[in-house]
Design an enzyme around this catalytic site. Structure first.
Site, PDB file in Angstrom:
ATOM      1  N   SER A  56      -1.292   4.425   2.560  1.00 11.89           N
ATOM      2  CA  SER A  56      -1.126   3.021   2.203  1.00 11.89           C
ATOM      3  C   SER A  56      -1.777   2.654   0.873  1.00 11.89           C
ATOM      4  CB  SER A  56      -1.607   2.114   3.323  1.00 11.89           C
ATOM      5  OG  SER A  56      -2.911   2.444   3.698  1.00 11.89           O
ATOM      6  N   HIS A 116      -6.664   0.209  -0.161  1.00 12.43           N
ATOM      7  CA  HIS A 116      -5.455  -0.511  -0.571  1.00 12.43           C
ATOM      8  C   HIS A 116      -5.671  -1.165  -1.934  1.00 12.43           C
ATOM      9  CE1 HIS A 116      -4.269  -1.109   3.936  1.00 12.43           C
ATOM     10  NE2 HIS A 116      -4.145   0.147   3.540  1.00 12.43           N
TER      11      HIS A 116
END
Length: 142
Positions: A56, A116
């Protein structure tokens, strides 16, 4: 969800940067995500060693590159950039808010919000770095 986002945003990056550019972008953003995670996230959480694992962070980098690569004065590309940009800004702000609030847990595992954000930052820095490199097709024109 990561696979879906990889397909969507990977394809968008591929449209502007090609297959090699997409792979290069993914790897650089993954390294940026991992680096931020290692540097800023505590190594031990609640008595257990903390590790960052997942795609991610790199995908957040693809989010950023897919938007920044579309910024131009061409009305179609500008509209695409604005629509994608709205989505990406919301995602990044959501990650920042979640990190400040203490983070989310999914299936008993802590979500790597810093990874992230690190991947997104790596994507921005990559685009800025590459924009400073002269385009050989432009014949020396900036």
């Amino acid at each position: 969800m990561n696979l879906f986002n990889l397909c969507v945003f990977g394809k968008l990056v591929e449209e502007t940067e090609g297959a090699f550019g997409t792979i290069f972008t993914y790897v650089i953003c993954a390294l940026g995500a991992a680096g931020v995670s290692v540097l800023l996230q505590p190594a031990i959480v609640r008595g257990a060693v903390s590790v960052s694992l997942g795609a991610s962070g790199a995908i957040f980098g693809l989010f950023m590159v897919s938007v920044l690569a579309r910024i131009s004065w061409d009305p179609r590309r500008l509209l695409e950039g604005l629509i994608l940009g709205w989505f990406v800004v919301r995602q990044v702000l959501s990650e920042a808010q979640a990190q400040v609030a203490g983070g989310l847990t999914i299936g008993g595992l802590q979500v790597g919000h810093l990874a992230h954000l690190g991947g997104a930052l790596a994507g921005v820095l990559l685009v800025l770095a590459l924009k400073s490199v002269p385009d050989p097709d432009a014949g020396g024109k900036a």
